[in-house]
Design an enzyme around this catalytic site. Sequence first.
Site, PDB file in Angstrom:
ATOM      1  N   ASP A   1      -9.439 -12.306  -2.894  1.00 12.87           N
ATOM      2  CA  ASP A   1     -10.619 -12.121  -3.229  1.00 12.87           C
ATOM      3  C   ASP A   1     -10.592 -11.033  -4.391  1.00 12.87           C
ATOM      4  OD1 ASP A   1     -11.184  -9.365  -2.006  1.00 12.87           O
ATOM      5  OD2 ASP A   1     -10.051 -10.461  -0.557  1.00 12.87           O
TER       6      ASP A   1
ATOM      7  N   ASP B   1     -12.272  -7.600  -5.543  1.00 12.01           N
ATOM      8  CA  ASP B   1     -12.769  -6.458  -4.905  1.00 12.01           C
ATOM      9  C   ASP B   1     -14.176  -6.115  -5.010  1.00 12.01           C
ATOM     10  OD1 ASP B   1     -11.553  -4.766  -2.597  1.00 12.01           O
ATOM     11  OD2 ASP B   1     -12.067  -3.146  -4.024  1.00 12.01           O
TER      12      ASP B   1
END
Length: 268
Positions: free
Chosen positions: A208, A210
Amino acid sequence: MVNRADIGVIGGSGFYSLLDDAEEIQLSTPYGPPSDVVTVGRIGSRSVAFIPRHGRGHQFPPHRIPYRANLWALRSLGVRQVLAPNAVGSLRAEYGPGTIVIPDQIVDRTSGRVQTYYDAGGAVHVAFADPYCSSGREVAVAAARSGDWQTVDGGTLVVIEGPRFSTRAESQWYTANGWTIVGMTGHPEAVLARELALCYTSLALVTDLDAGVEAGEGVTHEGVMAFFAENVARMRTLVSATVEALPDKRTCECGSALDGLKLPFELP
């Protein structure tokens, strides 16, 4: 109990098994039991010991993982080279989900974790300027690129205490410092490996961006686990390729990390 394996793999979130036709070994250490039973088997011609970092049921949050027991258990089996696949968030928009980062530096932002074996019996100061094995890093980068991963050679992993994720402000601060990825488990694992004169290489899969990198609801545990699950088979292939390419004989400086130091106990 020695010479059962020469390479160790510590699997991160979602990475709970690696070896087929493996033997399960229950181990005790001076620091308690490891996260789970250790499985020992083969990848090609190499003997490998595997520990799921969080346990097979993901019962250990990052700040409660028995890091000292895990590394001690691996060394007691004869392991001298360790690979550490783990899930991380990216602090750089250009390194999106699916990127493999092989970091060369680490920043500790944890608190309260026991991060040494040498806390009694006299001071032991281990050099840690370059926390990862140079040889292991080179092999891992080559293996990732051969597997068509978007691969980042080098970068800084900042390790946060967890189990919560970062605020946007914290994330933006890490980015402003020039750091590359963020995770919760790379420390004290790396320093404990050095204190046992083990080679240690992190294989960080970006799951992902952040919280401070892009707008939205931020990072969620469910999202991280779902992305890693989608890529775990490919990650196992990368780990296996790296295992098979690691040198039979160590020529890096990791094995001499304790030379000249007076240790308060004998290592396994």
